[in-house]
Scaffold this motif. Structure first.
Motif, PDB file in Angstrom:
ATOM      1  N   ASN A 179       0.823  -1.210   0.000  1.00 30.43           N
ATOM      2  CA  ASN A 179       0.000   0.000   0.000  1.00 30.43           C
ATOM      3  C   ASN A 179       0.857   1.260   0.000  1.00 30.43           C
ATOM      4  OD1 ASN A 179      -2.507  -1.223  -0.088  1.00 30.43           O
ATOM      5  ND2 ASN A 179      -2.656  -1.413   2.135  1.00 30.43           N
ATOM      6  N   GLN A 180       1.977   1.180   0.693  1.00 33.58           N
ATOM      7  CA  GLN A 180       2.867   2.335   0.761  1.00 33.58           C
ATOM      8  C   GLN A 180       3.383   2.716  -0.624  1.00 33.58           C
ATOM      9  OE1 GLN A 180       6.669   1.779   2.816  1.00 33.58           O
ATOM     10  NE2 GLN A 180       6.209   3.599   4.027  1.00 33.58           N
ATOM     11  N   TYR A 181       3.870   1.719  -1.355  1.00 33.91           N
ATOM     12  CA  TYR A 181       4.381   1.984  -2.698  1.00 33.91           C
ATOM     13  C   TYR A 181       3.250   2.316  -3.675  1.00 33.91           C
ATOM     14  CZ  TYR A 181       9.059   0.481  -1.345  1.00 33.91           C
ATOM     15  OH  TYR A 181      10.289   0.394  -0.750  1.00 33.91           O
ATOM     16  N   LYS A 182       2.090   1.723  -3.441  1.00 31.27           N
ATOM     17  CA  LYS A 182       0.951   2.053  -4.301  1.00 31.27           C
ATOM     18  C   LYS A 182       0.563   3.522  -4.147  1.00 31.27           C
ATOM     19  CE  LYS A 182      -1.914  -1.501  -3.443  1.00 31.27           C
ATOM     20  NZ  LYS A 182      -3.115  -2.367  -3.578  1.00 31.27           N
ATOM     21  N   CYS A 183       0.566   4.000  -2.926  1.00 30.22           N
ATOM     22  CA  CYS A 183       0.239   5.414  -2.692  1.00 30.22           C
ATOM     23  C   CYS A 183       1.239   6.326  -3.393  1.00 30.22           C
ATOM     24  CB  CYS A 183       0.221   5.709  -1.193  1.00 30.22           C
ATOM     25  SG  CYS A 183      -1.163   4.954  -0.306  1.00 30.22           S
ATOM     26  N   ILE A 184       2.507   5.943  -3.328  1.00 27.12           N
ATOM     27  CA  ILE A 184       3.541   6.747  -3.989  1.00 27.12           C
ATOM     28  C   ILE A 184       3.347   6.720  -5.502  1.00 27.12           C
ATOM     29  CG2 ILE A 184       6.018   6.918  -4.458  1.00 27.12           C
ATOM     30  CD1 ILE A 184       6.487   5.810  -1.627  1.00 27.12           C
ATOM     31  N   ALA A 185       3.144   5.518  -6.055  1.00 30.64           N
ATOM     32  CA  ALA A 185       3.000   5.379  -7.508  1.00 30.64           C
ATOM     33  C   ALA A 185       1.761   6.097  -8.027  1.00 30.64           C
ATOM     34  CB  ALA A 185       2.943   3.896  -7.886  1.00 30.64           C
ATOM     35  N   ILE A 186       0.678   6.055  -7.260  1.00 27.17           N
ATOM     36  CA  ILE A 186      -0.565   6.704  -7.695  1.00 27.17           C
ATOM     37  C   ILE A 186      -0.472   8.221  -7.559  1.00 27.17           C
ATOM     38  CG2 ILE A 186      -3.018   6.978  -7.125  1.00 27.17           C
ATOM     39  CD1 ILE A 186      -3.018   3.983  -6.370  1.00 27.17           C
ATOM     40  N   GLY A 187       0.225   8.679  -6.533  1.00 27.50           N
ATOM     41  CA  GLY A 187       0.316  10.122  -6.301  1.00 27.50           C
ATOM     42  C   GLY A 187       1.357  10.834  -7.143  1.00 27.50           C
ATOM     43  N   MET A 188       2.434  10.130  -7.507  1.00 26.51           N
ATOM     44  CA  MET A 188       3.538  10.785  -8.210  1.00 26.51           C
ATOM     45  C   MET A 188       3.152  11.394  -9.562  1.00 26.51           C
ATOM     46  SD  MET A 188       5.953  10.970  -6.202  1.00 26.51           S
ATOM     47  CE  MET A 188       7.213  11.620  -7.281  1.00 26.51           C
ATOM     48  N   PRO A 189       2.300  10.750 -10.375  1.00 21.30           N
ATOM     49  CA  PRO A 189       1.952  11.384 -11.659  1.00 21.30           C
ATOM     50  C   PRO A 189       1.339  12.765 -11.496  1.00 21.30           C
ATOM     51  CG  PRO A 189       1.249   9.098 -11.649  1.00 21.30           C
ATOM     52  CD  PRO A 189       1.693   9.413 -10.260  1.00 21.30           C
ATOM     53  N   TYR A 190       0.538  12.952 -10.451  1.00 22.55           N
ATOM     54  CA  TYR A 190      -0.073  14.261 -10.233  1.00 22.55           C
ATOM     55  C   TYR A 190       0.982  15.294  -9.830  1.00 22.55           C
ATOM     56  CZ  TYR A 190      -4.393  11.571 -10.276  1.00 22.55           C
ATOM     57  OH  TYR A 190      -5.427  10.749 -10.648  1.00 22.55           O
ATOM     58  N   VAL A 191       1.942  14.857  -9.019  1.00 24.30           N
ATOM     59  CA  VAL A 191       3.030  15.757  -8.625  1.00 24.30           C
ATOM     60  C   VAL A 191       3.829  16.177  -9.858  1.00 24.30           C
ATOM     61  CG1 VAL A 191       5.166  15.953  -7.282  1.00 24.30           C
ATOM     62  CG2 VAL A 191       3.186  14.755  -6.315  1.00 24.30           C
ATOM     63  N   PHE A 192       4.172  15.188 -10.688  1.00 21.89           N
ATOM     64  CA  PHE A 192       4.953  15.489 -11.888  1.00 21.89           C
ATOM     65  C   PHE A 192       4.138  16.286 -12.903  1.00 21.89           C
ATOM     66  CE2 PHE A 192       7.616  11.732 -10.602  1.00 21.89           C
ATOM     67  CZ  PHE A 192       8.795  12.449 -10.441  1.00 21.89           C
ATOM     68  N   LEU A 193       2.836  16.057 -12.954  1.00 17.39           N
ATOM     69  CA  LEU A 193       1.986  16.820 -13.873  1.00 17.39           C
ATOM     70  C   LEU A 193       1.990  18.299 -13.504  1.00 17.39           C
ATOM     71  CD1 LEU A 193      -0.110  17.049 -16.148  1.00 17.39           C
ATOM     72  CD2 LEU A 193      -1.875  16.402 -14.482  1.00 17.39           C
ATOM     73  N   VAL A 194       1.810  18.577 -12.224  1.00 17.60           N
ATOM     74  CA  VAL A 194       1.835  19.973 -11.763  1.00 17.60           C
ATOM     75  C   VAL A 194       3.224  20.578 -11.997  1.00 17.60           C
ATOM     76  CG1 VAL A 194       1.635  21.471  -9.742  1.00 17.60           C
ATOM     77  CG2 VAL A 194      -0.003  19.604 -10.073  1.00 17.60           C
TER      78      VAL A 194
END
Length: 301
Positions: A179-194
């Motif tokens: 779950n920890q890595y899933k949260c990172i993987a799911i959240g990172m695209p939004y960070v990089f998009l911004v």
């Protein structure tokens, strides 16, 4: 009674086909988007392939020339023979005079080579059917306008975030990732998009931020590919890849009670302020006692 979590490998075939169809479609779309970048931004410096110069010319502009010259030497280079391109650039450098536009044959070249795409029906392209439409592009190349950045930014924000939402939703049903890595993987695209969109605006102001555009794009692509691959593998090749091929070692590592690298980094980050505080206090005291009096003395002189 605890409800059993939904996992990709146990989905019914229709749902698997639905998810797979979506992932394959957006995957192909992402590939074409990258190709489109190569043929637009990637040709800004006249050479195929994306470079820092391409990013600078696209957003900050090449202040040493005009917009029309940069396009004729870049993305539009293949659309006209060298002799005709040189003739247009010569006209631009001579002041883009309205009388010379017809007398020197520039109008004929534009009508033959450019108007097929740059006409009043092409809403996303400038209209070159008249000199008035062409004239603004004979000015200094300052890159993307703030109006165009505003338009493209909000379109990308809305559109790409929806793509990542559905890809992330499918990936959230994976079980080979904690779950920890899933949260990172799911959240990172939004960070990089911004970060990607913000970097366009920063590069428009200062070309030094061109590197950020490339890094943010790479981060966004990496996050997307990771979720895309894991989701498809778990749906169709779970036993083949994660059990037989990896001999269950990956799953054992995933379920291990030992703290992961992320856990260790997070623990270090939490203790870092308390460790740095004494150093900060000491540095402040030394500054006040020794450095600041010296600096103040220099200003008095």
């Amino acid at each position: 009674m605890t409800q059993k979590p939904i996992v990709l490998k146990e989905l019914t075939p229709p749902i698997k086909v639905l998810f797979t169809g979506y992932l394959c479609t957006v995957g192909i779309g992402y590939m074409f988007a990258l190709i489109q970048i190569l043929f637009t931004h990637g040709m800004a410096d006249g050479k195929f392939g994306l470079s820092v110069d391409d990013i600078v010319y696209s957003y900050y502009g090449n202040r040493s020339g005009t917009v029309l010259e940069q396009q004729l030497n870049g993305a539009m280079k293949e659309n006209a023979p060298e002799q005709e391109r040189f003739k247009i650039m010569e006209w631009v450098r001579s002041g883009a005079d309205a009388y010379d536009y017809k007398d020197d044959g520039i109008e004929k070249i534009v009508q033959t080579r450019c108007v097929m795409c740059h006409n009043k029906d092409a809403t996303s392209l400038p209209n070159f059917t008249t000199l008035e439409g062409l004239k603004p592009y004979t000015a200094q190349d300052t890159g993307a306008t703030f109006a165009s950045l505003t338009r493209v930014s909000h379109v990308h924000m809305f559109g790409i975030s929806f793509i990542f939402m559905f890809v992330g939703l499918i990936f959230s049903f994976s079980e080979t990732t904690t779950n920890q890595y899933k949260c990172i993987a799911i959240g990172m695209p939004y960070v990089f998009l911004v970060a990607d969109i913000l970097s366009w605006w920063l590069t428009k102001i200062d070309p030094v931020f061109a590197w950020l555009v490339i890094l943010a794009g790479m981060g966004m692509a990496t996050s997307f590919i990771f979720m895309w691959v894991i989701s498809l593998l778990e749906m169709w090749l779970f036993t083949t890849v994660f059990v037989n091929r990896l001999d269950s070692s990956y799953l054992k590592w995933r379920d291990s009670s030992e703290p992961s690298a992320v856990d260790q980094l997070w623990s270090l980050a939490k203790t870092l302020p308390s460790k740095l505080r004494p150093l900060a206090v000491t540095a402040t005291e030394q500054w006040s006692k020794h450095v600041w009096p010296l600096v103040r003395g220099l200003f008095k002189k």
